[in-house]
Design an enzyme around this catalytic site. Structure first.
Site, PDB file in Angstrom:
ATOM      1  N   GLU A 259      39.936 -31.280  -3.796  1.00 34.93           N
ATOM      2  CA  GLU A 259      40.569 -32.039  -4.116  1.00 34.93           C
ATOM      3  C   GLU A 259      39.609 -33.445  -4.090  1.00 34.93           C
ATOM      4  O   GLU A 259      39.468 -34.142  -5.078  1.00 34.93           O
ATOM      5  CB  GLU A 259      41.517 -33.097  -3.006  1.00 34.93           C
ATOM      6  CG  GLU A 259      42.752 -31.567  -3.810  1.00 34.93           C
ATOM      7  CD  GLU A 259      44.410 -31.580  -2.663  1.00 34.93           C
ATOM      8  OE1 GLU A 259      44.389 -32.496  -2.934  1.00 34.93           O
ATOM      9  OE2 GLU A 259      43.877 -31.657  -1.011  1.00 34.93           O
TER      10      GLU A 259
ATOM     11  N   LYS B  32      41.726 -28.439   0.284  1.00 38.15           N
ATOM     12  CA  LYS B  32      41.375 -29.961   0.782  1.00 38.15           C
ATOM     13  C   LYS B  32      39.335 -30.793   0.297  1.00 38.15           C
ATOM     14  O   LYS B  32      39.682 -31.133  -0.372  1.00 38.15           O
ATOM     15  CB  LYS B  32      41.238 -30.139   2.042  1.00 38.15           C
ATOM     16  CG  LYS B  32      41.661 -31.664   2.810  1.00 38.15           C
ATOM     17  CD  LYS B  32      42.922 -31.540   2.511  1.00 38.15           C
ATOM     18  CE  LYS B  32      43.996 -31.627   1.979  1.00 38.15           C
ATOM     19  NZ  LYS B  32      45.251 -31.504   1.796  1.00 38.15           N
TER      20      LYS B  32
ATOM     21  N   LYS C 161      49.616 -39.160  -5.852  1.00 39.84           N
ATOM     22  CA  LYS C 161      50.079 -38.201  -4.476  1.00 39.84           C
ATOM     23  C   LYS C 161      51.575 -37.808  -4.342  1.00 39.84           C
ATOM     24  O   LYS C 161      51.979 -36.594  -3.876  1.00 39.84           O
ATOM     25  CB  LYS C 161      50.787 -40.459  -3.656  1.00 39.84           C
ATOM     26  CG  LYS C 161      51.314 -39.337  -2.312  1.00 39.84           C
ATOM     27  CD  LYS C 161      49.684 -39.207  -1.417  1.00 39.84           C
ATOM     28  CE  LYS C 161      50.017 -38.699   0.175  1.00 39.84           C
ATOM     29  NZ  LYS C 161      49.337 -37.436   0.774  1.00 39.84           N
TER      30      LYS C 161
ATOM     31  N   TRP D 126      50.120 -42.933 -14.743  1.00 40.91           N
ATOM     32  CA  TRP D 126      48.846 -41.869 -14.593  1.00 40.91           C
ATOM     33  C   TRP D 126      48.775 -40.912 -16.260  1.00 40.91           C
ATOM     34  O   TRP D 126      50.591 -40.436 -16.451  1.00 40.91           O
ATOM     35  CB  TRP D 126      49.843 -41.110 -13.739  1.00 40.91           C
ATOM     36  CG  TRP D 126      48.268 -39.583 -13.482  1.00 40.91           C
ATOM     37  CD1 TRP D 126      47.649 -39.988 -12.171  1.00 40.91           C
ATOM     38  CD2 TRP D 126      48.812 -38.709 -13.578  1.00 40.91           C
ATOM     39  NE1 TRP D 126      46.968 -38.128 -12.328  1.00 40.91           N
ATOM     40  CE2 TRP D 126      48.375 -37.126 -12.818  1.00 40.91           C
ATOM     41  CE3 TRP D 126      50.124 -37.169 -14.480  1.00 40.91           C
ATOM     42  CZ2 TRP D 126      47.553 -36.364 -13.246  1.00 40.91           C
ATOM     43  CZ3 TRP D 126      49.771 -36.484 -13.836  1.00 40.91           C
ATOM     44  CH2 TRP D 126      48.905 -35.361 -13.708  1.00 40.91           C
TER      45      TRP D 126
ATOM     46  N   HIS E 246      37.458  -6.868  -2.091  1.00 36.62           N
ATOM     47  CA  HIS E 246      38.677  -6.498  -3.512  1.00 36.62           C
ATOM     48  C   HIS E 246      38.208  -7.163  -4.432  1.00 36.62           C
ATOM     49  O   HIS E 246      38.266  -7.644  -5.373  1.00 36.62           O
ATOM     50  CB  HIS E 246      39.805  -6.993  -2.366  1.00 36.62           C
ATOM     51  CG  HIS E 246      39.939  -5.827  -1.900  1.00 36.62           C
ATOM     52  ND1 HIS E 246      40.846  -4.348  -2.362  1.00 36.62           N
ATOM     53  CD2 HIS E 246      40.467  -6.012  -0.690  1.00 36.62           C
ATOM     54  CE1 HIS E 246      40.609  -3.592  -0.825  1.00 36.62           C
ATOM     55  NE2 HIS E 246      40.383  -4.440   0.296  1.00 36.62           N
TER      56      HIS E 246
ATOM     57  N   ARG F 167      49.418 -43.634  -5.194  1.00 38.79           N
ATOM     58  CA  ARG F 167      50.237 -42.540  -6.149  1.00 38.79           C
ATOM     59  C   ARG F 167      49.263 -42.061  -6.763  1.00 38.79           C
ATOM     60  O   ARG F 167      49.683 -41.311  -7.820  1.00 38.79           O
ATOM     61  CB  ARG F 167      51.559 -43.043  -6.144  1.00 38.79           C
ATOM     62  CG  ARG F 167      52.203 -43.364  -5.463  1.00 38.79           C
ATOM     63  CD  ARG F 167      53.478 -44.500  -6.406  1.00 38.79           C
ATOM     64  NE  ARG F 167      54.156 -43.588  -6.645  1.00 38.79           N
ATOM     65  CZ  ARG F 167      55.555 -42.943  -6.494  1.00 38.79           C
ATOM     66  NH1 ARG F 167      55.478 -43.472  -5.128  1.00 38.79           N
ATOM     67  NH2 ARG F 167      55.742 -42.396  -7.083  1.00 38.79           N
TER      68      ARG F 167
ATOM     69  N   ASN G  49      58.864 -43.946 -15.513  1.00 40.90           N
ATOM     70  CA  ASN G  49      58.609 -42.736 -14.804  1.00 40.90           C
ATOM     71  C   ASN G  49      58.901 -41.706 -15.354  1.00 40.90           C
ATOM     72  O   ASN G  49      59.666 -41.969 -15.353  1.00 40.90           O
ATOM     73  CB  ASN G  49      58.686 -43.155 -13.743  1.00 40.90           C
ATOM     74  CG  ASN G  49      57.893 -44.579 -12.182  1.00 40.90           C
ATOM     75  OD1 ASN G  49      57.000 -44.791 -13.427  1.00 40.90           O
ATOM     76  ND2 ASN G  49      57.577 -44.163 -11.652  1.00 40.90           N
ATOM     77  N   GLY G  50      58.217 -40.451 -15.705  1.00 39.02           N
ATOM     78  CA  GLY G  50      59.370 -39.646 -16.153  1.00 39.02           C
ATOM     79  C   GLY G  50      58.667 -38.826 -17.184  1.00 39.02           C
ATOM     80  O   GLY G  50      57.542 -39.480 -17.434  1.00 39.02           O
TER      81      GLY G  50
ATOM     82  N   CYS H 162      52.697 -42.565 -11.716  1.00 41.32           N
ATOM     83  CA  CYS H 162      52.991 -43.563 -11.785  1.00 41.32           C
ATOM     84  C   CYS H 162      54.102 -44.153 -11.045  1.00 41.32           C
ATOM     85  O   CYS H 162      54.514 -43.599 -10.617  1.00 41.32           O
ATOM     86  CB  CYS H 162      54.289 -44.033 -13.529  1.00 41.32           C
ATOM     87  SG  CYS H 162      53.243 -41.998 -14.731  1.00 41.32           S
TER      88      CYS H 162
ATOM     89  N   GLU I 298      44.312 -23.627   2.955  1.00 45.61           N
ATOM     90  CA  GLU I 298      44.551 -25.639   3.093  1.00 45.61           C
ATOM     91  C   GLU I 298      42.323 -26.310   3.174  1.00 45.61           C
ATOM     92  O   GLU I 298      42.815 -26.723   2.049  1.00 45.61           O
ATOM     93  CB  GLU I 298      45.198 -25.725   4.304  1.00 45.61           C
ATOM     94  CG  GLU I 298      45.471 -26.866   4.580  1.00 45.61           C
ATOM     95  CD  GLU I 298      45.936 -28.341   3.608  1.00 45.61           C
ATOM     96  OE1 GLU I 298      46.009 -27.857   1.841  1.00 45.61           O
ATOM     97  OE2 GLU I 298      45.330 -29.289   3.863  1.00 45.61           O
TER      98      GLU I 298
END
Ligand code: F6R
Length: 608
Positions: free
Chosen positions: A489, A486, A603, A75, A505, A27, A99-100, A2, A482
């Site tokens: 996402e 990427k 973000k 969000w 395995h 964000r 926010n929160g 948010c 990584e």
């Protein structure tokens, strides 16, 4: 996550709020809204689901004229993505953006039977709680302070009321808020990027602080409403850094600008002639550095992978220091033990990640020193650590982290070099690290330039697959993790990262012609073993892309091979990662995705 913007001044609030919310779009959010007060103190509120462009359509039909207002991008956490759940929320005369997360909102809601709730949100509960105390002689600030004393959880809030039409009441606990002090105007935002271009002079609120903001005054208090002396600080960065600069997407810009941003990371920290490195912000004497026996590296997502990669190098070049790399959301609740002479590296691009911040506090409480590897200047983590270094990658707008990863790794490598020196590590290796770090921006530039068209073509070939495995050994293993992160996402292709040696395995059971595999293969001591993994996959019909620094003379059989030409012996994995960044970008574009704001992601993850 948010975003919050507030404005009180002489200009039309709507314009500043919308502009600010657009700056915070990166964000991640799913609905947006603003509330303003007109000249006669009549409130107006507009909210919509989807992008800010939708909110602008609502406002175009009925513009807001007032000079004071609040805005929010939401969000979703409590309740679905609906107009009713979008902020601002209203209860009586109280308008609120938040926010929160208010953890005890159900308990509080049960006590507020007078209020008819219109949303499923914790924020409306807080608005109603404030309103319940906004009676008689109580000011809005009194009511906010009283309500917040009953709240458990995190918040960054702005409230206003038509009864006190010239002020915004702002408060923070665990969710950042910055109050920008302009000429005849005060602008508040949850992120400094919304203030760029308006003012450089700002007060970063600390947890437990409340500010009563008017056009030309900031009255800073604690939650008992006792006065606190405000210390204005300068906001770093400029508005240009948050433009696309001619690229189609922020992500591509951020991948391509890595040579420059990395140069900023390294500037003044490496002495190639002497083969030495320094990070000023660590403020540790050579004796204190020598005494370190254990380094714990904490992060989430890409920051965690940056830490994992750094740990391989620390082990390689620093004798007698143990490293442990931990995922913040797990570590904060583990019964962890820190041996004597431990230090922690807290890795975070945003400097606001809730789990990472919680670890910082836990570790500090147990007496170990905590050092930040942070990008956003003035962020909460940067303010709470005992020392550390900014990575100076500049604003990272695209949700997926690219340039910050590279700069985080480089900063931790400098730390590794310093530590190695203090621990009597091999001077030649430290000098080699210094030389390669110094050359890294140019090597990245060369790799990006020569390989971007190749990665674009490969993306076209593989963009229709639904599943991928990323593999690597040794320092190429964190890179594989990584790379998979990427890809998933931004392309939404299911991708998993594995150590090549783990194939047998379990994951090899997945391999068939519907999967493709990305092998990160380094020449050197584990080359043959990595090729073994590749052959096993190909024998089972898997399609393999190999990213490697191995020369043509080393035979590799794969569906596609991208060879980079470098003399590096240590830092090749960082170059391979830039190939993966390009690949993920081009695949996401080919699939028509929203590259910079992928679905469901935010973000800066300021809630647990
Ligand atoms: C991945 C990504 C996330 C972040 C993670 C930590 O592209 O961006 O995985 O790395 O949310 O964020 P920071 O570094 O801000 O603590």
């Amino acid at each position: 996550m948010c975003g919050i913007v507030g404005y009180v001044g002489k200009k039309t609030a709507q314009d500043i709020l919308i502009n600010g919310l657009k700056r915070l779009e990166y964000r991640g959010y799913d609905s947006a809204g603003i509330a303003t007060l007109d000249e006669d103190a009549n409130p107006h509120c507009a909210r919509s689901v989807g992008k800010i462009a939708e909110l602008e359509k609502v406002l175009a039909a009925k513009p807001h004229e007032g000079k004071i207002g609040i805005g929010h991008t939401r969000w979703a956490t409590h309740g679905g993505v609906t107009v009713n759940n979008a902020h601002p929320h209203r209860a009586g005369d109280v308008f609120l953006v938040h926010n929160g997360i208010i953890e005890n909102y159900k308990e509080l809601k049960a006590k507020l039977s007078d209020h008819e709730f219109k949303s499923d949100t914790d924020t409306e509960v807080l608005a109603a709680l404030i309103d319940s105390y906004y009676k008689g002689k109580a000011t809005l600030a009194d009511a906010v302070a009283k309500a917040l004393s009953e709240v458990r959880g995190t918040y960054g809030i702005i409230a206003f009321s038509p009864r006190e039409p010239e002020q915004l009441v702002v408060a923070r606990f665990g969710s950042p808020l910055i109050v920008g002090l302009g000429k005849d105007e005060t602008i508040i935002a949850s992120d400094a990027s919304a203030l760029l271009g308006y003012t450089r002079n700002a007060i970063y609120l600390n947890d437990g602080e409340l500010a009563i903001c008017t056009r030309d005054d900031i009255d800073l208090r604690n939650l008992k409403l006792e006065s606190i002396k405000a210390k204005p600080e300068e906001i770093q960065g400029d508005a240009e850094q948050i433009q696309k600069g001619g690229y189609d997407h922020f992500l591509l810009k951020e991948i391509m600008e890595q040579p420059t941003t990395l140069h900023n990371t390294l500037s003044g920290r490496i002495n190639v002639k002497q083969g030495t490195m320094r990070l000023g912000g660590f403020n540790l004497t050579p004796k204190e550095l020598r005494e370190i026996e254990h380094v714990v590296i904490v992060g989430c997502g890409t920051a965690y992978y940056a830490g994992l990669l750094a740990s391989y190098y620390i082990e390689q070049i620093v004798p007698d220091v143990t490293t442990e790399v931990v995922i913040a959301s797990e570590y904060r609740y583990r019964s962890f033990h820190l041996p004597k002479h431990s230090v922690a590296l807290i890795v975070s691009q945003s400097g606001e990640t809730a789990d990472t911040l919680a670890c910082l506090r836990e570790i500090k409480q147990r007496g170990a020193k905590v050092f930040g590897i942070v990008n956003v200047v003035g962020s909460t983590i940067a303010r709470e650590v005992d020392g550390g270094s900014y990575v100076y990658a500049g604003p990272e707008i695209s949700v997926a982290s690219t340039k910050a990863f590279t700069s985080q790794v480089a900063t931790m490598l400098i730390f590794a070099g310093m530590l190695s020196e203090a621990h009597g590590g091999n001077r030649e290796t430290i000098a080699k690290l210094a030389t390669e770090l110094d050359a890294l921006p140019d090597e990245i530039a060369k790799t990006l330039e020569t390989c971007a068209p190749i990665m674009k073509e490969l993306a076209g070939k593989y963009c229709k697959y639904d599943d991928a495995l990323y593999l690597g050994r040794d320092t190429a293993f964190p890179i594989a993790l990584e790379g998979a992160l990427k890809l998933k996402e931004i392309s939404y292709i299911h991708a998993e990262g594995y150590a090549t040696g783990e194939l047998k395995h379990g994951p090899i059971a997945l391999v068939d012609s519907t999967y493709f595999e990305v092998f990160n293969i380094l020449k050197g001591r584990l080359f043959e073993k990595s090729i073994g993994g590749l052959q096993e996959v190909r024998a089972r019909g898997g399609k393999a892309i190999v990213l490697t620094d191995a020369p043509e003379s080393l035979d590799i059989e794969a569906d596609d091979i991208v060879r980079i030409d470098t003399k590096f012996e240590l830092l090749t994995p960082i170059l391979l990662n830039t190939l993966q960044q390009l690949f993920a970008y081009y695949v996401a574009v080919a699939r028509g995705n929203d590259v910079d704001q992928p679905r469901n992601l935010a973000k800066s993850v300021t809630v647990e």
